[in-house]
Write a protein that holds these residues in place. Structure first.
Motif, short mmCIF file in Angstrom:
data_model
loop_
_atom_site.label_atom_id
_atom_site.label_comp_id
_atom_site.label_asym_id
_atom_site.label_seq_id
_atom_site.Cartn_x
_atom_site.Cartn_y
_atom_site.Cartn_z
N SER A 58 22.85 -95.32 54.88
CA SER A 58 24.02 -94.43 54.82
C SER A 58 24.50 -94.38 53.38
O SER A 58 24.66 -95.43 52.74
CB SER A 58 25.15 -94.96 55.70
N CYS A 59 24.73 -93.19 52.88
CA CYS A 59 25.22 -93.03 51.50
C CYS A 59 26.58 -93.72 51.37
O CYS A 59 27.49 -93.43 52.14
CB CYS A 59 25.33 -91.55 51.15
N PRO A 60 26.73 -94.60 50.39
CA PRO A 60 28.01 -95.30 50.22
C PRO A 60 29.13 -94.39 49.70
O PRO A 60 30.30 -94.74 49.79
CB PRO A 60 27.69 -96.40 49.21
N VAL A 61 28.78 -93.22 49.19
CA VAL A 61 29.79 -92.30 48.64
C VAL A 61 30.32 -91.37 49.72
O VAL A 61 31.53 -91.26 49.93
CB VAL A 61 29.20 -91.48 47.46
N CYS A 62 29.42 -90.69 50.43
CA CYS A 62 29.87 -89.68 51.39
C CYS A 62 29.60 -90.04 52.86
O CYS A 62 30.05 -89.35 53.76
CB CYS A 62 29.24 -88.32 51.08
N GLY A 63 28.83 -91.11 53.08
CA GLY A 63 28.57 -91.55 54.45
C GLY A 63 27.43 -90.83 55.15
O GLY A 63 27.19 -91.07 56.33
N ALA A 64 26.72 -89.92 54.47
CA ALA A 64 25.62 -89.19 55.10
C ALA A 64 24.56 -90.18 55.58
O ALA A 64 24.28 -91.17 54.93
CB ALA A 64 25.01 -88.20 54.12
N SER A 65 23.97 -89.86 56.75
CA SER A 65 22.93 -90.73 57.29
C SER A 65 21.94 -89.89 58.10
O SER A 65 22.11 -88.69 58.23
CB SER A 65 23.56 -91.82 58.17
#
Length: 85
Positions: A58-65
């Motif tokens: 999961s991207c730590p910046v935007c949460g995309a997964s």
């Protein structure tokens, strides 16, 4: 830890039938073994992530997964901010 046994088996069958070898640049650049990084692709033809290892991230910046995941380096929010600076 991801079980890639099925990916490896399917990739070997694909190559045995004359198919073009797959390559996941994410796995290759992270030092995975050749049998791993040639068992799948990073993305499909519609730019959805198909790498089973990256899809767990999961991207730590935007949460995309999942199919939309990316590393921090490729986060659209950071890229947008960098363009504005």
């Amino acid at each position: 830890n991801v079980d890639l046994t099925d990916y490896i088996r399917q990739a070997a069958l694909h190559r045995a039938m004359g198919g073009k070898p797959k390559l996941c640049t994410f796995c290759k650049s992270n030092g995975e073994r050749e049998e791993i990084y040639t068992s799948h692709s990073l993305k499909d033809s519609t730019d959805k992530i198909t790498c089973p290892i990256l899809m767990l991230y999961s991207c730590p910046v935007c949460g995309a997964s999942g199919e939309k995941t990316h590393t921090k380096k490729y986060c659209p929010l950071l890229q947008k901010k960098t363009r504005l600076d």
